[in-house]
Design an enzyme around this catalytic site. Sequence first.
Site, PDB file in Angstrom:
ATOM      1  N   CYS B  50      27.361  20.734  50.419  1.00  9.74           N
ATOM      2  CA  CYS B  50      26.712  20.222  51.622  1.00  9.74           C
ATOM      3  C   CYS B  50      25.456  19.430  51.304  1.00  9.74           C
ATOM      4  O   CYS B  50      24.970  18.665  52.117  1.00  9.74           O
ATOM      5  CB  CYS B  50      26.439  21.333  52.620  1.00  9.74           C
ATOM      6  SG  CYS B  50      25.768  22.803  51.888  1.00  9.74           S
ATOM      7  N   HIS B 100      21.262  14.557  34.265  1.00  5.26           N
ATOM      8  CA  HIS B 100      21.343  14.784  35.708  1.00  5.26           C
ATOM      9  C   HIS B 100      22.252  15.987  36.003  1.00  5.26           C
ATOM     10  O   HIS B 100      21.885  16.873  36.774  1.00  5.26           O
ATOM     11  CB  HIS B 100      21.860  13.527  36.409  1.00  5.26           C
ATOM     12  CG  HIS B 100      21.957  13.674  37.888  1.00  5.26           C
ATOM     13  ND1 HIS B 100      20.868  13.574  38.719  1.00  5.26           N
ATOM     14  CD2 HIS B 100      23.014  13.956  38.693  1.00  5.26           C
ATOM     15  CE1 HIS B 100      21.243  13.782  39.973  1.00  5.26           C
ATOM     16  NE2 HIS B 100      22.552  14.006  39.975  1.00  5.26           N
TER      17      HIS B 100
END
Lengths: 268, 468
Positions: B50, B100
């Site tokens: 989400c 990342h």
Amino acid sequence: MSSVFFMLTMGLYFVSTVCYLAYLLRRAETLSKVSLGITAVGFATHTVALVARMTDTAQAQLPTFHEALSFFSWMLILVFLAVEFRRQLHVLGSFIVPLALVSLVTAAAFRSDEASSLQPVFKTLWVHVTLSMLGTVGFAVAFVAGVMYLIQDGLLKSKRFNVLYAKLPALDYLDHLNQQSIVMGFPLLTLGIISGAFSAEIVRGTYVNWNPEQTWAMVTWGFYFAVLVGRLTIGWRAKRAAYLTIIGFAGVILTLIGVVLKSHGSVS
Amino acid sequence: MHVIVVGLSHKTAPVEIREKLAVPESRLREALSRLCSYPGVREGLLLSTCNRVEVYAVVEELETGYGRVQEFLADTHLSLSSEHLTPHLYWHAGDRAIGHLFRVASSLDSMIVGESQILGQIKDAFEVALTHKASGLLLNKIVKKAISVAKRVRTETKIAETAVSVSYAAVELAKKIFSNLTEKTVLLIGAGEMAKLAARHLIANGVRQVRITTRNFQHGLELAQRFNGTAVPFEDYKTELAGADIVLVSTGASHYLVTADDVQRAMRQRMSRPMFLIDISVPRNIDPAVRPIDDAFLFDIDDLHMRVEQNREDRLREAAKAEQMVVEEVAVLGQWLQSLEVTPTIVALRSRTEELKRREVDKILARLAHLSSEDRAAVEALASAIVNKMVHGTMVTLKAEAKSSSGATYVDAARRFFNLEETPAVYPTGQSDVPELPDENIAGNGIGRLPEESLVPHTSKEQGRRVS
């Protein structure tokens, strides 16, 4: 040989104490592992020292104050290692190891290698000293738990959520540790006092002669009896129990000082 | 070959964009095969939560690769165009892409730094990519490393140890008073949202006894059902106090519902068993005069907020340590990746064989001092011919496969077969820092000296795991 190992143990406990105290102030957990390792090695050398001492002084046969304190320190570390092993309560080391060190240093001050000049002594005296010391170990752990309880209680009340707060365990666990230590220590002290009375009867012909040391021992016994009964019946737990066990341990220390003053190095 | 990431997260895109891009689990498979069907995309992994949608991919050409992945993202939702997306996207390649992923896995990029869900989500995404064979040699290694980095961060820093929400701070405090919550009773007076949330956290942490009292008894009954607890009439809340270990108060009342006298009375009945009182109401519903009472611990909303704030600071401090770890780990993985490049491997292979040939030739020529200069040249030529023919096949294959999907696998294997593992990517010729091996072993059964494991190429292990 025992004195070499004894000195070595003292050195190790000293280093371990320093590490454990530093551990209290630092966030990193690694220091506790180092400290635990040093303590464990110290415990091993201490065991060797005690065994060697026992074989050295087998002829002397009289348990001296030195031995009693050294044994006390050894038992204290044993209890700590057991609790640490079961509960991983690293912070306990920061309180117990310094206490063990103090007791060991005091023991060192009373160390004498000459045979005791008192009359030949009896096995009951060993039993008396061992049991009393085991009881004292229980009270010492209760004392430590009490101190930790009061610190944690104070931190919670004043809402100071510092490193120490993070490291100290839950209040009810400390209270539980306090209770367990007294529940185990009290019967041992009781047996220690009874066996002491028997020794006194053999040595002096009377069970009790109410010298200051015996009086203090009885007062201490009565005090812990009250603490135990109070806890079980009218809820003397938590903060009150912590205070009481700290006061009680002070009584124990006074008794021990009394023993020293009276007998200049031998327990009777 | 490039490892890239293209995606967006709570930091770059509002929820309206994120929700459109999110790929539900049921459509992951289809999305992955679509991703891998783009020309030039060798491997792919799709992380959709989400808070972020990210595509990790191994592509042949950097620029076109970025373009393809962006195209793929834009195609996931009909109403989205590439132009819509661009301002919200970030692109990273190589070490930065890997870094990342490491940061995301370690929850350094999360909305709540240190939350633990993300690692599970990455594991799930990886699982899907594995089953659909979208992830290969490179991504397998990178994602597995990311998972281990996240675990390292978790164990070596305290990033995830503390509560960062007010309702959870209540649980954390409760655990400093009660070591075991299972036997404890919670009394909920009033049912504000935060109190309900705190109650839910407490239940999740073992509390079984929940007693609920609200002004509207019917509401209390409903809540009791939801929490598997007992509803008690509101008039009785004072008598309920003595039986409660944890009291959560949040009502709309404008006065103190719980006074110092009430608590004192309860404490007497409890025989000094500690009591934890949490007042989440504003205005407060528990008299602050309760604070000095022994064994009663009162915390109001400000105390909880303060705790959360402190924890946030702690987490950020720990996050700095974690960032350092990520940098270290990226460097380690970077070396491995670099070794998979074809050109440096060919260079290393050439210099290795040249070195071996040189040594052997010098040795034999030293013994055959009577040879004429033509004979010497012939011996040297012979050695060169043998060595070159020996490695010729390998070189050709490496070059040919360089652009194929299994290029990295071949490079990895070649490095292991020729023991180029420890050598730097670009190997300076004629330098003496070649590992010293006894000559006869190189000439004879040199292969026999390789550690057993290095005879098994990485890839067979990876693939074996992939099948299982």
